[in-house]
Scaffold this motif. Structure first.
Motif, PDB file in Angstrom:
ATOM      1  N   GLY A  41       0.758  -0.752   0.188  1.00  0.00           N
ATOM      2  CA  GLY A  41       0.150   0.104  -0.348  1.00  0.00           C
ATOM      3  C   GLY A  41       0.601   1.364   0.398  1.00  0.00           C
ATOM      4  N   LEU A  42       0.158   1.590   0.754  1.00  0.00           N
ATOM      5  CA  LEU A  42       0.310   3.554   0.884  1.00  0.00           C
ATOM      6  C   LEU A  42       1.956   4.011   1.952  1.00  0.00           C
ATOM      7  N   TYR A  43       2.675   4.793   1.975  1.00  0.00           N
ATOM      8  CA  TYR A  43       3.336   5.025   2.939  1.00  0.00           C
ATOM      9  C   TYR A  43       3.538   6.376   3.057  1.00  0.00           C
ATOM     10  N   LEU A  44       2.895   7.002   3.946  1.00  0.00           N
ATOM     11  CA  LEU A  44       4.080   9.368   4.518  1.00  0.00           C
ATOM     12  C   LEU A  44       4.094   8.811   5.801  1.00  0.00           C
ATOM     13  N   GLN A  45       5.094  10.032   5.217  1.00  0.00           N
ATOM     14  CA  GLN A  45       5.477  10.425   6.941  1.00  0.00           C
ATOM     15  C   GLN A  45       6.326  11.853   6.328  1.00  0.00           C
ATOM     16  N   GLY A  46       6.219  12.513   8.039  1.00  0.00           N
ATOM     17  CA  GLY A  46       6.458  13.698   8.164  1.00  0.00           C
ATOM     18  C   GLY A  46       7.491  13.729   9.481  1.00  0.00           C
ATOM     19  N   GLU A  47       8.576  14.350   9.716  1.00  0.00           N
ATOM     20  CA  GLU A  47       9.435  14.656  10.743  1.00  0.00           C
ATOM     21  C   GLU A  47      10.057  15.728  10.954  1.00  0.00           C
ATOM     22  N   PHE A  48       9.634  16.460  12.133  1.00  0.00           N
ATOM     23  CA  PHE A  48      10.423  17.726  13.176  1.00  0.00           C
ATOM     24  C   PHE A  48      12.218  17.167  12.985  1.00  0.00           C
TER      25      PHE A  48
ATOM     26  N   LYS B  57      -2.947  -3.215   2.376  1.00  0.00           N
ATOM     27  CA  LYS B  57      -4.648  -4.124   2.485  1.00  0.00           C
ATOM     28  C   LYS B  57      -3.703  -5.018   1.361  1.00  0.00           C
ATOM     29  N   SER B  58      -4.211  -6.339   1.702  1.00  0.00           N
ATOM     30  CA  SER B  58      -4.506  -7.806   0.722  1.00  0.00           C
ATOM     31  C   SER B  58      -4.982  -7.661  -0.271  1.00  0.00           C
TER      32      SER B  58
ATOM     33  N   LYS C 144      -3.415 -12.489   5.562  1.00  0.00           N
ATOM     34  CA  LYS C 144      -2.835 -11.143   5.203  1.00  0.00           C
ATOM     35  C   LYS C 144      -2.534 -10.832   6.687  1.00  0.00           C
ATOM     36  N   ALA C 145      -2.426  -9.732   6.453  1.00  0.00           N
ATOM     37  CA  ALA C 145      -1.833  -8.616   7.615  1.00  0.00           C
ATOM     38  C   ALA C 145      -0.877  -7.094   6.945  1.00  0.00           C
ATOM     39  N   THR C 146      -2.668  -6.667   7.314  1.00  0.00           N
ATOM     40  CA  THR C 146      -3.310  -5.374   7.154  1.00  0.00           C
ATOM     41  C   THR C 146      -3.063  -3.904   8.067  1.00  0.00           C
ATOM     42  N   SER C 147      -3.230  -3.078   8.449  1.00  0.00           N
ATOM     43  CA  SER C 147      -2.648  -2.312   8.803  1.00  0.00           C
ATOM     44  C   SER C 147      -3.003  -0.823   7.614  1.00  0.00           C
TER      45      SER C 147
ATOM     46  N   GLY D 291      -5.711   2.840  15.115  1.00  0.00           N
ATOM     47  CA  GLY D 291      -6.235   2.798  13.325  1.00  0.00           C
ATOM     48  C   GLY D 291      -6.490   0.846  13.993  1.00  0.00           C
ATOM     49  N   ASN D 292      -6.647   0.276  12.170  1.00  0.00           N
ATOM     50  CA  ASN D 292      -7.510  -0.978  12.158  1.00  0.00           C
ATOM     51  C   ASN D 292      -6.463  -1.199  11.945  1.00  0.00           C
ATOM     52  N   PHE D 293      -6.119  -2.913  12.240  1.00  0.00           N
ATOM     53  CA  PHE D 293      -4.952  -4.047  12.336  1.00  0.00           C
ATOM     54  C   PHE D 293      -6.200  -5.066  12.284  1.00  0.00           C
ATOM     55  N   GLU D 294      -5.332  -6.086  10.989  1.00  0.00           N
ATOM     56  CA  GLU D 294      -5.611  -7.733  10.875  1.00  0.00           C
ATOM     57  C   GLU D 294      -3.896  -8.278  10.181  1.00  0.00           C
ATOM     58  N   THR D 295      -4.229  -9.156  11.238  1.00  0.00           N
ATOM     59  CA  THR D 295      -2.849 -10.541  11.036  1.00  0.00           C
ATOM     60  C   THR D 295      -3.609 -11.905  11.466  1.00  0.00           C
ATOM     61  N   LEU D 296      -2.752 -12.660  10.322  1.00  0.00           N
ATOM     62  CA  LEU D 296      -3.751 -13.602  10.105  1.00  0.00           C
ATOM     63  C   LEU D 296      -2.884 -14.731   8.843  1.00  0.00           C
TER      64      LEU D 296
END
Length: 186
Positions: free
Chosen positions: A49-56, A76-77, A90-93, A124-129
């Motif tokens: 999927g997508l990853y975004l991050q901001g840091e100071f 997502k799976s 699957k392993a979704t975050s 958030g929502n997480f699923e590990t199967l």
């Protein structure tokens, strides 16, 4: 868990104080290809999927930065494993990330390898199967960020790296192959 969250919030707010040990400040923005996979079993399962991050960024020395951060990981799976075979695992975050980390780097001109470690929270929502895990969770969990990469350019304003968040509560790794840009603050 509440003690960890309170500690993180207090730690992040403490950076509002002007400290003499901070040499430079900047903002860093990262974007990348997000990935998540279970800790145990289902080793052929990598959801994307997508990853975004901001840091100071607070530069303490040429070899040490402190980095409060916030970000987003959305994986997502597609119902397939890495060999494109159907799989129920699957392993979704889908989570907002917040925390702090320290970066140690080699102060080499034009290219500086680095490693980071810290602590934070995923909300958030997480699923590990997998063969050994069946976890579905919503809410706040803690994570341990770890990154390896390179700062590039004359002023080390660009970076490329692998960043991962170990999430023990849901037996899952989430992270990304990311690129970033730092903008100095005056």
């Amino acid at each position: 868990m509440k003690k960890i969250l309170v500690f993180i919030i207090l730690w992040l707010t403490s950076f509002q104080i002007e400290a003499q040990f901070v040499k430079k400040k900047s903002i860093s923005a990262n974007i990348g290809y997000g990935l998540s996979t279970p800790y145990y079993g289902g080793i052929d399962v990598i959801d994307s999927g997508l990853y975004l991050q901001g840091e100071f960024v607070l530069v303490i020395a040429t070899w040490l930065d402190l980095r409060p951060y916030s970000g987003l990981i959305l994986t997502k799976s597609n119902g397939k494993d890495i060999n494109q075979n159907p799989t129920p695992y699957k392993a979704t975050s889908r989570a907002f990330l917040i925390g702090g980390k320290a970066r140690i780097k080699a102060p080499i001109p034009w290219i500086a390898p680095f490693a980071e470690i810290g602590i934070g929270s995923s909300i958030g929502n997480f699923e590990t199967l997998s063969e050994l895990s069946n976890i579905t969770k919503s809410g706040i969990i803690y994570h341990i960020p770890f990154s390896l990469g390179l700062e590039l350019g004359r002023d080390h304003n660009f970076e490329v790296g692998l960043t991962y968040y170990f999430q023990p509560t849901i037996e899952q790794y989430a992270g990304a192959f990311a690129i970033g840009l730092s903008i100095p603050l005056k």
